[in-house]
Design a protein around this motif. Structure first.
Motif, PDB file in Angstrom:
ATOM      1  N   LEU A  14      -1.013  11.711 -38.549  1.00 55.36           N
ATOM      2  CA  LEU A  14      -1.888  10.616 -38.151  1.00 55.36           C
ATOM      3  C   LEU A  14      -1.069   9.371 -37.825  1.00 55.36           C
ATOM      4  N   ALA A  15      -0.058   9.085 -38.626  1.00 52.56           N
ATOM      5  CA  ALA A  15       0.814   7.927 -38.373  1.00 52.56           C
ATOM      6  C   ALA A  15       1.564   8.099 -37.056  1.00 52.56           C
ATOM      7  N   GLN A  16       1.987   9.314 -36.730  1.00 53.27           N
ATOM      8  CA  GLN A  16       2.674   9.569 -35.461  1.00 53.27           C
ATOM      9  C   GLN A  16       1.742   9.316 -34.282  1.00 53.27           C
ATOM     10  N   GLN A  17       0.486   9.691 -34.413  1.00 48.58           N
ATOM     11  CA  GLN A  17      -0.498   9.440 -33.361  1.00 48.58           C
ATOM     12  C   GLN A  17      -0.676   7.939 -33.146  1.00 48.58           C
ATOM     13  N   VAL A  18      -0.805   7.196 -34.234  1.00 50.45           N
ATOM     14  CA  VAL A  18      -0.976   5.746 -34.149  1.00 50.45           C
ATOM     15  C   VAL A  18       0.285   5.110 -33.559  1.00 50.45           C
ATOM     16  N   ALA A  19       1.456   5.552 -33.991  1.00 49.89           N
ATOM     17  CA  ALA A  19       2.719   5.009 -33.468  1.00 49.89           C
ATOM     18  C   ALA A  19       2.835   5.256 -31.970  1.00 49.89           C
ATOM     19  N   GLU A  21       0.430   5.423 -29.849  1.00 46.81           N
ATOM     20  CA  GLU A  21      -0.458   4.448 -29.202  1.00 46.81           C
ATOM     21  C   GLU A  21       0.203   3.067 -29.157  1.00 46.81           C
ATOM     22  N   LEU A  22       0.921   2.711 -30.202  1.00 49.84           N
ATOM     23  CA  LEU A  22       1.562   1.398 -30.281  1.00 49.84           C
ATOM     24  C   LEU A  22       2.805   1.300 -29.401  1.00 49.84           C
ATOM     25  N   ASP A  23       3.362   2.430 -28.994  1.00 49.48           N
ATOM     26  CA  ASP A  23       4.549   2.410 -28.144  1.00 49.48           C
ATOM     27  C   ASP A  23       4.259   1.791 -26.783  1.00 49.48           C
ATOM     28  N   ALA A  29      12.899  -4.199 -26.983  1.00 51.18           N
ATOM     29  CA  ALA A  29      13.580  -2.957 -27.350  1.00 51.18           C
ATOM     30  C   ALA A  29      12.548  -1.997 -27.930  1.00 51.18           C
ATOM     31  N   PRO A  30      12.732  -0.696 -27.735  1.00 57.78           N
ATOM     32  CA  PRO A  30      11.761   0.259 -28.279  1.00 57.78           C
ATOM     33  C   PRO A  30      11.826   0.316 -29.805  1.00 57.78           C
ATOM     34  N   LEU A  56       1.087  -0.438 -39.031  1.00 59.68           N
ATOM     35  CA  LEU A  56       2.093  -0.191 -38.000  1.00 59.68           C
ATOM     36  C   LEU A  56       1.961  -1.197 -36.862  1.00 59.68           C
ATOM     37  N   GLY A  57       0.724  -1.608 -36.571  1.00 61.52           N
ATOM     38  CA  GLY A  57       0.511  -2.614 -35.527  1.00 61.52           C
ATOM     39  C   GLY A  57       1.160  -3.939 -35.886  1.00 61.52           C
ATOM     40  N   ASN A  58       1.041  -4.354 -37.145  1.00 67.25           N
ATOM     41  CA  ASN A  58       1.708  -5.583 -37.577  1.00 67.25           C
ATOM     42  C   ASN A  58       3.220  -5.449 -37.485  1.00 67.25           C
ATOM     43  N   ALA A  59       3.753  -4.317 -37.883  1.00 59.82           N
ATOM     44  CA  ALA A  59       5.198  -4.100 -37.797  1.00 59.82           C
ATOM     45  C   ALA A  59       5.662  -4.193 -36.348  1.00 59.82           C
ATOM     46  N   ALA A  60       4.917  -3.573 -35.435  1.00 58.26           N
ATOM     47  CA  ALA A  60       5.281  -3.609 -34.019  1.00 58.26           C
ATOM     48  C   ALA A  60       5.117  -5.018 -33.449  1.00 58.26           C
ATOM     49  N   LYS A  61       4.024  -5.680 -33.805  1.00 55.62           N
ATOM     50  CA  LYS A  61       3.737  -7.003 -33.251  1.00 55.62           C
ATOM     51  C   LYS A  61       4.775  -8.038 -33.684  1.00 55.62           C
ATOM     52  N   PHE A  62       5.133  -8.024 -34.958  1.00 54.16           N
ATOM     53  CA  PHE A  62       6.023  -9.055 -35.463  1.00 54.16           C
ATOM     54  C   PHE A  62       7.490  -8.767 -35.223  1.00 54.16           C
ATOM     55  N   THR A  63       7.801  -7.643 -34.594  1.00 58.44           N
ATOM     56  CA  THR A  63       9.188  -7.352 -34.215  1.00 58.44           C
ATOM     57  C   THR A  63       9.334  -7.169 -32.709  1.00 58.44           C
ATOM     58  N   ARG A  64       8.282  -7.441 -31.934  1.00 59.56           N
ATOM     59  CA  ARG A  64       8.328  -7.164 -30.499  1.00 59.56           C
ATOM     60  C   ARG A  64       9.360  -8.018 -29.776  1.00 59.56           C
ATOM     61  N   ASP A  65       9.726  -9.182 -30.303  1.00 58.31           N
ATOM     62  CA  ASP A  65      10.729 -10.031 -29.646  1.00 58.31           C
ATOM     63  C   ASP A  65      12.126  -9.846 -30.207  1.00 58.31           C
TER      64      ASP A  65
END
Length: 68
Positions: A14-19, A21-23, A29-30, A56-65
């Motif tokens: 399930l986490a892989q599916q969500v990840a 989507e967040l990609d 950087a990826p 995972l969305g927060n992790a992606a959002k706060f590291t996107r830059d």
């Protein structure tokens, strides 16, 4: 409200599916998601999906830059 339906599931899958989507988030950087295999839980799939989307969305959002 309808009671939650609990079922056995692979939380990592399930986490892989969500990840995946967040990609699609625009980033410098990826993200290199490191998700362990074989973590099985019993729970509500929709509720756990929301939890993972938030975490995972927060992790992606706060590291996107952040550069690789």
């Amino acid at each position: 409200p309808q009671p939650s339906q609990f079922e056995d599931l692979d939380l990592c899958e399930l986490a892989q599916q969500v990840a995946a989507e967040l990609d699609r988030i625009d980033r410098r950087a990826p993200v290199a998601w490191r998700l362990p295999a074989g973590l099985r839980v019993r729970g509500s799939v929709p509720a756990l999906r929301i939890v993972l989307q938030n975490l995972l969305g927060n992790a992606a959002k706060f590291t996107r830059d952040v550069d690789a």
